[in-house]
Design a protein around this motif. Sequence first.
Motif, PDB file in Angstrom:
ATOM      1  N   SER A  87     120.336  51.714  78.347  1.00 54.84           N
ATOM      2  CA  SER A  87     121.469  52.333  78.621  1.00 54.84           C
ATOM      3  C   SER A  87     122.534  51.390  79.298  1.00 54.84           C
ATOM      4  N   GLN A  88     123.795  51.528  78.800  1.00 50.33           N
ATOM      5  CA  GLN A  88     124.876  50.726  79.420  1.00 50.33           C
ATOM      6  C   GLN A  88     125.164  51.198  80.963  1.00 50.33           C
ATOM      7  N   HIS A  89     124.548  52.165  81.497  1.00 50.31           N
ATOM      8  CA  HIS A  89     124.756  52.681  82.783  1.00 50.31           C
ATOM      9  C   HIS A  89     123.623  52.189  83.514  1.00 50.31           C
ATOM     10  N   THR A  90     122.754  51.764  83.175  1.00 46.46           N
ATOM     11  CA  THR A  90     121.524  51.377  84.153  1.00 46.46           C
ATOM     12  C   THR A  90     121.318  49.881  84.343  1.00 46.46           C
ATOM     13  N   PHE A  91     122.443  48.982  84.237  1.00 43.91           N
ATOM     14  CA  PHE A  91     122.510  47.498  84.666  1.00 43.91           C
ATOM     15  C   PHE A  91     122.541  47.838  86.384  1.00 43.91           C
ATOM     16  N   PRO A  92     121.503  46.830  87.205  1.00 44.04           N
ATOM     17  CA  PRO A  92     121.755  46.886  88.412  1.00 44.04           C
ATOM     18  C   PRO A  92     123.154  46.330  88.582  1.00 44.04           C
ATOM     19  N   ARG A  93     123.781  46.759  89.893  1.00 43.61           N
ATOM     20  CA  ARG A  93     124.934  46.119  90.468  1.00 43.61           C
ATOM     21  C   ARG A  93     124.830  44.967  90.835  1.00 43.61           C
ATOM     22  N   PHE A  94     123.591  44.698  91.479  1.00 41.83           N
ATOM     23  CA  PHE A  94     123.378  43.314  91.947  1.00 41.83           C
ATOM     24  C   PHE A  94     121.667  43.151  91.937  1.00 41.83           C
ATOM     25  N   SER A  95     121.328  42.057  91.842  1.00 38.21           N
ATOM     26  CA  SER A  95     119.953  41.921  92.097  1.00 38.21           C
ATOM     27  C   SER A  95     119.824  40.766  93.210  1.00 38.21           C
ATOM     28  N   ILE A  96     119.106  40.691  94.153  1.00 40.04           N
ATOM     29  CA  ILE A  96     118.909  39.505  95.152  1.00 40.04           C
ATOM     30  C   ILE A  96     117.449  39.036  94.739  1.00 40.04           C
ATOM     31  N   LEU A  97     117.467  37.502  94.465  1.00 42.20           N
ATOM     32  CA  LEU A  97     116.489  36.848  93.990  1.00 42.20           C
ATOM     33  C   LEU A  97     116.267  35.801  95.325  1.00 42.20           C
ATOM     34  N   ASP A  98     115.142  35.962  96.027  1.00 45.35           N
ATOM     35  CA  ASP A  98     114.898  35.140  96.915  1.00 45.35           C
ATOM     36  C   ASP A  98     113.509  34.437  96.535  1.00 45.35           C
ATOM     37  N   PRO A  99     113.346  33.143  96.283  1.00 47.75           N
ATOM     38  CA  PRO A  99     112.101  32.774  95.740  1.00 47.75           C
ATOM     39  C   PRO A  99     110.979  32.707  96.605  1.00 47.75           C
ATOM     40  N   ARG A 100     111.368  32.623  97.791  1.00 48.96           N
ATOM     41  CA  ARG A 100     110.264  32.813  99.059  1.00 48.96           C
ATOM     42  C   ARG A 100     109.501  34.084  99.069  1.00 48.96           C
ATOM     43  N   LYS A 101     110.202  35.169  98.489  1.00 49.13           N
ATOM     44  CA  LYS A 101     109.508  36.252  98.493  1.00 49.13           C
ATOM     45  C   LYS A 101     108.275  36.538  97.441  1.00 49.13           C
ATOM     46  N   THR A 102     108.253  35.332  96.697  1.00 54.12           N
ATOM     47  CA  THR A 102     107.042  35.339  95.545  1.00 54.12           C
ATOM     48  C   THR A 102     105.996  34.336  96.142  1.00 54.12           C
ATOM     49  N   PHE A 103     106.115  33.746  97.349  1.00 52.36           N
ATOM     50  CA  PHE A 103     104.990  32.880  97.838  1.00 52.36           C
ATOM     51  C   PHE A 103     103.791  33.648  97.735  1.00 52.36           C
ATOM     52  N   THR A 104     103.703  34.919  98.302  1.00 53.63           N
ATOM     53  CA  THR A 104     102.557  35.448  98.587  1.00 53.63           C
ATOM     54  C   THR A 104     101.957  36.538  97.562  1.00 53.63           C
ATOM     55  N   LEU A 105     102.699  36.015  96.362  1.00 52.69           N
ATOM     56  CA  LEU A 105     101.979  37.089  95.132  1.00 52.69           C
ATOM     57  C   LEU A 105     100.632  36.625  94.812  1.00 52.69           C
ATOM     58  N   PRO A 106      99.746  37.585  94.400  1.00 57.00           N
ATOM     59  CA  PRO A 106      98.523  36.973  93.928  1.00 57.00           C
ATOM     60  C   PRO A 106      98.600  36.355  92.830  1.00 57.00           C
ATOM     61  N   PRO A 107      97.726  35.298  92.661  1.00 57.93           N
ATOM     62  CA  PRO A 107      97.898  34.348  91.416  1.00 57.93           C
ATOM     63  C   PRO A 107      97.920  35.277  89.832  1.00 57.93           C
ATOM     64  N   ARG A 108      97.069  36.376  89.771  1.00 57.77           N
ATOM     65  CA  ARG A 108      97.049  37.115  88.740  1.00 57.77           C
ATOM     66  C   ARG A 108      98.436  37.450  88.381  1.00 57.77           C
ATOM     67  N   GLN A 109      99.149  37.826  89.490  1.00 61.73           N
ATOM     68  CA  GLN A 109     100.659  38.515  89.041  1.00 61.73           C
ATOM     69  C   GLN A 109     101.617  37.417  88.624  1.00 61.73           C
ATOM     70  N   VAL A 110     101.414  36.225  89.106  1.00 61.74           N
ATOM     71  CA  VAL A 110     102.124  35.131  88.990  1.00 61.74           C
ATOM     72  C   VAL A 110     101.889  34.645  87.374  1.00 61.74           C
ATOM     73  N   ALA A 111     100.647  34.611  86.921  1.00 65.89           N
ATOM     74  CA  ALA A 111     100.292  34.175  85.698  1.00 65.89           C
ATOM     75  C   ALA A 111     100.844  35.337  84.781  1.00 65.89           C
ATOM     76  N   ASN A 112     100.746  36.658  85.071  1.00 68.74           N
ATOM     77  CA  ASN A 112     101.187  37.510  84.186  1.00 68.74           C
ATOM     78  C   ASN A 112     102.640  37.399  83.970  1.00 68.74           C
ATOM     79  N   GLY A 113     103.293  36.797  84.944  1.00 68.94           N
ATOM     80  CA  GLY A 113     104.700  36.793  85.029  1.00 68.94           C
ATOM     81  C   GLY A 113     105.285  35.627  84.092  1.00 68.94           C
ATOM     82  N   VAL A 114     104.461  34.807  84.066  1.00 65.44           N
ATOM     83  CA  VAL A 114     104.605  33.308  83.110  1.00 65.44           C
ATOM     84  C   VAL A 114     104.652  33.941  81.678  1.00 65.44           C
ATOM     85  N   VAL A 115     103.429  34.700  81.538  1.00 59.35           N
ATOM     86  CA  VAL A 115     103.162  35.246  79.986  1.00 59.35           C
ATOM     87  C   VAL A 115     104.044  36.055  79.641  1.00 59.35           C
ATOM     88  N   ASP A 116     104.600  36.971  80.568  1.00 55.25           N
ATOM     89  CA  ASP A 116     105.624  38.044  80.164  1.00 55.25           C
ATOM     90  C   ASP A 116     106.810  37.318  79.576  1.00 55.25           C
TER      91      ASP A 116
END
Lengths: 385, 385
Positions: free
Chosen positions: B163-192
Motif C-alpha cells: 500500500s502507498q500508505h505503509t512506507f516507513p517514514r524513516f528507517s534507522i540502519l546501524d550496522p553495529r546492531k547486526t554484529f550479534t546476529l546468529p550466523p543462520r540469520q545472516v546467511a538467510n539475509g544474504v540469500v533473501d
Amino acid sequence: MQNFDYFNPTRIVFGEDTIGRLSELLPSGARVLVLYGGASAEKNGTLAEVRAALAKHDFAEFGGIEPNPSYETLMRAVGQVHREQRDFLLAVGGGSVIDGTKFVAAAALFDGEPWQIMEARGENVTRALPLGSVLTLPATGSEMNNGAVITRRATHAKLPFHSQHTFPRFSILDPRKTFTLPPRQVANGVVDAFTHIIEQYLTYPAGGLAQDRFAEGLLQTLIEIGPRALAEPHDYEVRANLMWVATLALNGLIGAGVPHDWATHMIGHELTARYNIDHARTLAIVLPPMLQVRRDSKRAKLLQYAQRVWGITQGSEDERIDAAIERTRAFFESLDVKTRLQDYAINAAALDDLIAQLEAHDMTALGERQDVTLEVSRRVLEAAL
Amino acid sequence: MQNFDYFNPTRIVFGEDTIGRLSELLPSGARVLVLYGGASAEKNGTLAEVRAALAKHDFAEFGGIEPNPSYETLMRAVGQVHREQRDFLLAVGGGSVIDGTKFVAAAALFDGEPWQIMEARGENVTRALPLGSVLTLPATGSEMNNGAVITRRATHAKLPFHSQHTFPRFSILDPRKTFTLPPRQVANGVVDAFTHIIEQYLTYPAGGLAQDRFAEGLLQTLIEIGPRALAEPHDYEVRANLMWVATLALNGLIGAGVPHDWATHMIGHELTARYNIDHARTLAIVLPPMLQVRRDSKRAKLLQYAQRVWGITQGSEDERIDAAIERTRAFFESLDVKTRLQDYAINAAALDDLIAQLEAHDMTALGERQDVTLEVSRRVLEAAL
C-alpha cells in the motif's frame, strides 16, 4: 562507508504518454504557474500537451527562463507569483528551467532579499512553494533532487543552493519529448550526467561497494548509449535509458555514504559565468586535466575506473591511468564536445581572472580532501589550455 | 523500458550511533507503540538504546512478533493500539517485525475485518498509522518499501500486501546492531536479498540498462561480502555493505521499468506456511530448479547473468547456463544454506499438498510471463527434491 541520510520524496512518472497524468498529480484547486524556457517547448508540442492536461486547472505561464537561469529573470517570475497568488509551480523544460523554478519556489516565500538564499547556499530556506516538473532534456538530474544553480548576470556569479524544501513533488519523464532536441544539447546532457557520476565516484576508496558498482554501471551505460543517442535520435529505448541514467546520476543515491569531489563543477561554473560556455562543455574542458593533476590522491579509484569502466588491464599503473583519462577525453570528443580551452578561444592570459573569480566565490579548498587550492586550480586550468 | 512510477519517501538514516536521532525523527507529541520480536532486541542492547532515545516521549511496547509474523499475534497489537490510542508505530527488528508493523498500521484504521487487507493484497487500504523502523537484520528490504507478508496460522495462508500508505517514514540502519546476529540469520539475509534481486532481474531483456547494471552490481557485492559477513561478524564495513545492499535489493529501484518474476517467492511461501522452513531457505530450495525448468524462456538473461555476475564466458550456451545455476546453488550452500527439499525431510509425497495450496491461493499463473502454471510449479518442486 560514511554515515549518511538518504531522503528523496520525488515521484517519478516515467514513459510514453505520461503528460496526460498531470491533472491527477496536481493538488486539487492548485493555482498553477507554468514556467518554461525558450521556443523549443512550444515548438516540440510539449507545452501544448501540458496546456491540454491543465485544461480544468487555474494556470498561468511564465516563459523565457534562459540557459544558466538568471536571478534577474527569475525575480520577474517571483513578482508574477505574488501578483497572481500562484501556489504551485510547474517547470516544463530541462535543468535550467527546473533549477530556476526551485529558486522561484524558495524566493517567493523568503523573508529578505532572495539573493541571500544563494549566498547561504540554501541553508536559510525554511519553506518553499510546492513544485513539479515535466522534463524535456536529460542532463542535470534537477528533476529528482533538491539543488539548483543560479547565475547573477550583474556580477558574473554562478552559485548552487540546496534545500529539503525544493524537491519536486513529481517529475514526468517522457523520453519522446527528447526526440527533437538539438544534437548539441543531447551531447551536453551525456557529458553532464557522466561528470555528475565521476564527481561522486572518482575520489578515494570509502568502502561503498554498491555505490561504486552503481556509478560504474551508469558510466558504462552512458558510454554505450551516448553515441547512439546522437546517431539515432528517434530510438525510444536509447532515449529512455539516457533519461533515466541522467536522473539516477544526481538523485543522491550513488553519492550516499561516499566522499564527493565537485571541484570540476566549481571551476566549470566560473568558465560559464565569465565566458558563457555551455555548462557541460566546461566540464569536458576541466575534467581530464583535473584527473591528471590529482592523479596521486585519486590513484586507487583511477585504477578501478580504468579497469571496471574501460576494461583497461594492461600496462603499468600510470599507463592505465593515462589511458583511462584519454578514453574519457576521447568519449567527450566523440560526442563533438571540445575539451580544450583553446577550442573556445581562451588562452593563458585569462587564467588570472578565473582564479580571482574562484577566490571571490570562496572556492579555495575544493575537492574530496579540500586540497584543491587556488594553486591546484591554476595548474588544472593551465593543463586545460 | 516499460513505463513506471517510482516513489519512495522513506528517509534512511544510516551509520554508527544513529539510534539517538530517533527523537528528532518522531513527530512531536507522538503516542508511540514500539513493536519488536523475541529476546534478541533486548539482549543485544538495541531496545535499551531505543528506550533511552524515547525517554521524553510517550511510548508503550508490544513484544513477541514471531518470524513469519502472524495475523493472530498482530491483531493483539491492533487491540493495544486502539485501547491506548497510539498514533505512531516504531518497529524494532528485522523484516518480520517491520512487515507485522505495517499490517498493524493498516489494520488499526481499517473499516472491516483486517484479514480482508491480505485477501485484496492491500488495494483496499486507504490510510494507515505512520510508522518508522530501527532495523537489526539486513534481509527483506521491508525498511524501505511499502510491502509486507503476513501469515494466518489457522489456515496455513501466507500472503503479501502493498500500500502507498505503509512506507516507513524513516528507517534507522546501524550496522553495529547486526554484529550479534546468529550466523543462520545472516546467511538467510544474504540469500533473501540475493533472491529479491534475481526476481527483478532474471526475466527477459527489457531494455533497462541501468536496472540491469544495478542488479548485477548488487549481486556481485553479495557474492563478495556474503561469506565475509559470516566469517568476520564484527567487520563494520562488511556489515554496512550487507545492510545497504539488502535495502537496495527491494526498495523499488532496480525493479522500476522492468518485468518481475516472483514465482520463487510464491512457491517458497507455501513451503514456509506448510513446513515452517525459514523464508530464505525456501528460496534457496526453489530458485535453482526454477531457473533450470524455465531456462528457455529466461535464456537471454541467464546468459547475461552467467557472464556479468559470474564471469562465465566459456562453453556452449547451455553449459554456461548450467554453470551459472550451479554457481548460484554453490553460493547458497557456501553460506550453509541447504538447497534440497530432502535436506528438510520433504519428499515426493508432499508435492500434491503443496500444489493444492498454490491452487487455493490463486498461484496458478506465476512469473514474468504468467506461464508458471501448477504443472510448471510441480516440475520445479520435483527438481527440488
